[in-house]
Design an enzyme around this catalytic site. Structure first.
Site, PDB file in Angstrom:
ATOM      1  N   HIS A 112       0.966  -1.239   0.050  1.00 50.26           N
ATOM      2  CA  HIS A 112       0.010  -0.026   0.292  1.00 50.26           C
ATOM      3  C   HIS A 112       0.919   1.376  -0.087  1.00 50.26           C
ATOM      4  O   HIS A 112       2.041   1.447   0.755  1.00 50.26           O
ATOM      5  CB  HIS A 112      -0.927  -0.171   1.298  1.00 50.26           C
ATOM      6  CG  HIS A 112      -0.532   0.394   2.445  1.00 50.26           C
ATOM      7  ND1 HIS A 112      -0.478   1.559   2.825  1.00 50.26           N
ATOM      8  CD2 HIS A 112      -0.199  -0.605   3.654  1.00 50.26           C
ATOM      9  CE1 HIS A 112      -0.098   1.630   4.277  1.00 50.26           C
ATOM     10  NE2 HIS A 112       0.138   0.510   4.661  1.00 50.26           N
TER      11      HIS A 112
ATOM     12  N   ASP B 205       5.517   2.801   7.131  1.00 48.61           N
ATOM     13  CA  ASP B 205       4.205   2.333   7.035  1.00 48.61           C
ATOM     14  C   ASP B 205       3.673   3.083   6.004  1.00 48.61           C
ATOM     15  O   ASP B 205       3.009   4.046   6.418  1.00 48.61           O
ATOM     16  CB  ASP B 205       3.429   2.236   8.284  1.00 48.61           C
ATOM     17  CG  ASP B 205       2.074   1.490   8.160  1.00 48.61           C
ATOM     18  OD1 ASP B 205       1.708   1.139   6.982  1.00 48.61           O
ATOM     19  OD2 ASP B 205       1.239   1.878   9.031  1.00 48.61           O
TER      20      ASP B 205
ATOM     21  N   GLU C 257      -5.479   1.787   1.820  1.00 50.62           N
ATOM     22  CA  GLU C 257      -5.371   0.821   2.862  1.00 50.62           C
ATOM     23  C   GLU C 257      -5.608   1.348   4.263  1.00 50.62           C
ATOM     24  O   GLU C 257      -6.216   0.502   4.975  1.00 50.62           O
ATOM     25  CB  GLU C 257      -3.851   0.151   2.865  1.00 50.62           C
ATOM     26  CG  GLU C 257      -3.512  -1.447   3.468  1.00 50.62           C
ATOM     27  CD  GLU C 257      -3.215  -0.871   4.924  1.00 50.62           C
ATOM     28  OE1 GLU C 257      -3.172  -2.011   5.676  1.00 50.62           O
ATOM     29  OE2 GLU C 257      -2.980   0.288   5.469  1.00 50.62           O
ATOM     30  N   GLU C 258      -5.213   2.304   4.561  1.00 52.39           N
ATOM     31  CA  GLU C 258      -5.177   2.861   5.963  1.00 52.39           C
ATOM     32  C   GLU C 258      -6.784   3.141   6.148  1.00 52.39           C
ATOM     33  O   GLU C 258      -7.260   3.377   7.364  1.00 52.39           O
ATOM     34  CB  GLU C 258      -4.560   4.122   6.070  1.00 52.39           C
ATOM     35  CG  GLU C 258      -3.033   3.718   6.182  1.00 52.39           C
ATOM     36  CD  GLU C 258      -2.375   3.019   7.157  1.00 52.39           C
ATOM     37  OE1 GLU C 258      -3.349   2.509   8.082  1.00 52.39           O
ATOM     38  OE2 GLU C 258      -1.159   2.599   7.209  1.00 52.39           O
TER      39      GLU C 258
ATOM     40  N   ASP D  21       3.961  -5.143   3.755  1.00 49.54           N
ATOM     41  CA  ASP D  21       3.625  -4.126   4.624  1.00 49.54           C
ATOM     42  C   ASP D  21       4.292  -3.896   5.785  1.00 49.54           C
ATOM     43  O   ASP D  21       4.227  -4.769   6.730  1.00 49.54           O
ATOM     44  CB  ASP D  21       2.088  -4.108   4.960  1.00 49.54           C
ATOM     45  CG  ASP D  21       1.308  -3.030   5.505  1.00 49.54           C
ATOM     46  OD1 ASP D  21       1.973  -2.267   5.758  1.00 49.54           O
ATOM     47  OD2 ASP D  21       0.205  -3.152   5.667  1.00 49.54           O
TER      48      ASP D  21
ATOM     49  N   HIS E  79       2.006   4.811  13.025  1.00 51.77           N
ATOM     50  CA  HIS E  79       0.895   6.026  12.810  1.00 51.77           C
ATOM     51  C   HIS E  79       1.085   6.996  13.403  1.00 51.77           C
ATOM     52  O   HIS E  79       0.362   7.719  14.228  1.00 51.77           O
ATOM     53  CB  HIS E  79      -0.640   5.218  13.269  1.00 51.77           C
ATOM     54  CG  HIS E  79      -0.783   4.133  12.064  1.00 51.77           C
ATOM     55  ND1 HIS E  79      -2.202   3.609  12.417  1.00 51.77           N
ATOM     56  CD2 HIS E  79      -0.199   3.777  11.245  1.00 51.77           C
ATOM     57  CE1 HIS E  79      -2.426   2.558  11.387  1.00 51.77           C
ATOM     58  NE2 HIS E  79      -1.377   2.771  10.609  1.00 51.77           N
TER      59      HIS E  79
END
Length: 498
Positions: free
Chosen positions: A263, A275, A310-311, A339, A439
């Site tokens: 992603h 990420d 994706e998130e 990922d 994140h």
């Protein structure tokens, strides 16, 4: 005659010496260098720096990341496709609230202490809490799995239920039948973090999920009596748009395709370099070098994919798989997913495709175990340690395994805490998350274990080359109808899938 024979032998020997040795087949893992991957990561960091510090969907940072990948693919001789898709999401009309109103007062943070189910209903509930069939300390138990667990449940109370044994759907239905005004699940004692309780369709009451720490604290208060919570959910459905980037090799069987995906989007909180800049950069570097393998090495078409949103809940990969006809799906031999490959306190994790750990929430499609073994054998030969990581459907391979397509990949870890045993294997610090910047705004190019990323990029390249040449261990290299691939993804227990 003897002199003549000796002379002939000497000529023959000289001839043999001058014959050039046969060239070894190109090795994609050697062609793809850490320098290649680092260059792409630096580019994604720069894009984020100049565009608000984020590469999330519907931001300039994501749109320019797409343009960067397309540009790099064109330079490598591909004809990439930018595939648009739309999806329905929810946004807060007013802030979500989870707060303790008695005994005392406390406010809990969305995304840290609790999250909402994707199928939650709206509502504003401020009432007493009943902890349902609380398991013994440290035990998973089967709270809420039987209607009898709700005997005497006070009508209109919030049901507090520990995750375990049966599905969230079953627990919710029992709670709703007992008259619960809202349901708050919490994680089992042996697993950290937050999940999205998987329910079948929208519900008409609020549904949330708390950490094991918060859930355990609330369960004790509820058992003592007098616990009251306010759970307020006020969401509105909105339509969002994003794009995937797709590019495939010019050589290889089009009826036995290897899909290699990662992603491209990040979260709004930061640039998303680990990420999932790492996965995106690694497959981009592999794509740029793959045609150097030559036609003989690329017997199966390789389709590279950079997924959007994706998130937001695997939106891009889900849209892609849903848009394929049954015939097109049957032509996909397998999916490789990458990922997070450079977690600074990470592991060398391989998706548990054969479910040998027994910890998967799903039954992997047949062939997934062969993909796991391909990675495991490669690293074993290099004497590099690996561990199995949960094959949960949490990343973009999820939509593929849901329709029975074998899948596998690598993962360096996210928010889970590293154990002392893992620290001995991989180095780093036990008791700390694999990625302490998961994140967050600090997920920058400084948030990378370059040595770990280097070995993961090698694995990406090795597996891509291996399956480009042959998918025999995975599917027998035979084209088959979807009905012959086995059933769609089956769930075990209530282990949620994002």
């Amino acid at each position: 005659m003897r002199k003549l024979a000796i002379g002939a032998a000497a000529v023959l020997a000289a001839t043999l010496v001058t014959v050039p040795p046969a060239e070894a087949a190109p090795d994609l893992a050697s062609l793809v260098t850490l320098k290649d991957v680092r260059k792409h990561l630096q580019s994604l960091q720069t894009i984020s720096d100049y565009n608000g510090g984020s590469r999330a969907v519907e931001t300039p940072g994501y749109e320019i990341s797409v343009k960067y990948v397309v540009s790099q693919l064109k330079k490598a001789g591909f004809t990439p496709t930018v595939q648009p898709f739309s999806y329905t999401s929810v946004e807060e009309r007013t802030p979500t609230v989870l707060a303790r109103t008695a005994p005392g007062q406390a406010t809990y943070k969305l995304g840290t202490d609790f999250t909402l189910s994707g199928e939650t209903g709206n509502g504003d509930v401020n009432t007493s809490v009943t902890a349902v069939d609380v398991p013994a300390p440290g035990q998973v138990g089967d709270a809420g799995c039987e209607a009898a667990d709700f005997a005497g449940f006070p009508q209109g109370n919030i049901a507090l239920i520990q995750r375990g044994t049966c599905s969230f759907e079953q627990k919710f239905n029992n709670a709703k039948a007992a008259g619960a005004s809202a349901v708050l699940f919490y994680n089992r004692p042996d697993e950290p973090g937050l999940l999205n309780p998987l329910l079948n369709g929208k519900r008409d009451v609020p549904v949330a999920f708390a950490t094991r720490e918060l859930g355990g604290e609330l369960a004790k208060l509820a058992q003592a009596g007098g616990l009251k919570l306010r759970l307020k959910v006020d969401l509105a459905e909105v339509t969002k748009k994003s794009t995937n980037v797709i590019a495939e090799t010019r050589w290889g069987r089009s009826d036995n395709v290897v899909v290699v995906g990662a992603h491209l989007d990040g979260v709004h909180e930061g640039p998303g370099i680990n990420d999932n800049g790492t996965g995106s950069a690694a497959i981009l570097a592999a794509a740029q070098k793959i045609h150097k393998l030559g036609k003989k090495q690329i017997r199966n078409k390789v389709r590279f994919a950079w997924w959007g949103a994706e998130e937001e809940g695997l939106r891009g990969s889900t849209a892609y798989v849903a848009g394929l006809s049954a015939e097109e799906r049957a032509k996909i031999a397998l999916n490789l997913n990458f990922d997070m490959l450079g977690s600074i306190n990470g592991i060398r994790g391989i998706y548990d495709g054969d479910d040998s750990s027994g910890q998967n929430p799903t039954v992997p499609p047949v062939g997934s175990g062969a993909i796991e073994k391909t990675f495991a054998d490669y690293y074993a030969k290099r004497k590099l340690p690996t561990i199995e990581t949960e094959f949960s459907g949490r990343s973009d391979y999820g939509p593929f395994i849901e329709v029975g397509i074998p899948a596998g990949g690598l993962f360096s870890g996210a928010e889970v805490i590293k154990t002392p045993e893992q620290a001995k294997l991989f180095g780093g610090t036990a008791g700390q998350p694999y990625d302490p910047c998961y994140h967050q705004a600090c997920d920058t190019i400084k948030n990378i274990d370059w040595k770990l990323l280097d070995t993961h990029a090698d694995g990406v390249a090795f597996a891509t080359q291996a399956f480009a040449k042959s998918t025999l261990p995975v599917n027998g290299e035979t084209r088959r109808a979807r009905s012959l691939r086995g059933p769609a993804m089956q769930y075990k227990g209530d282990r949620a899938v994002y």
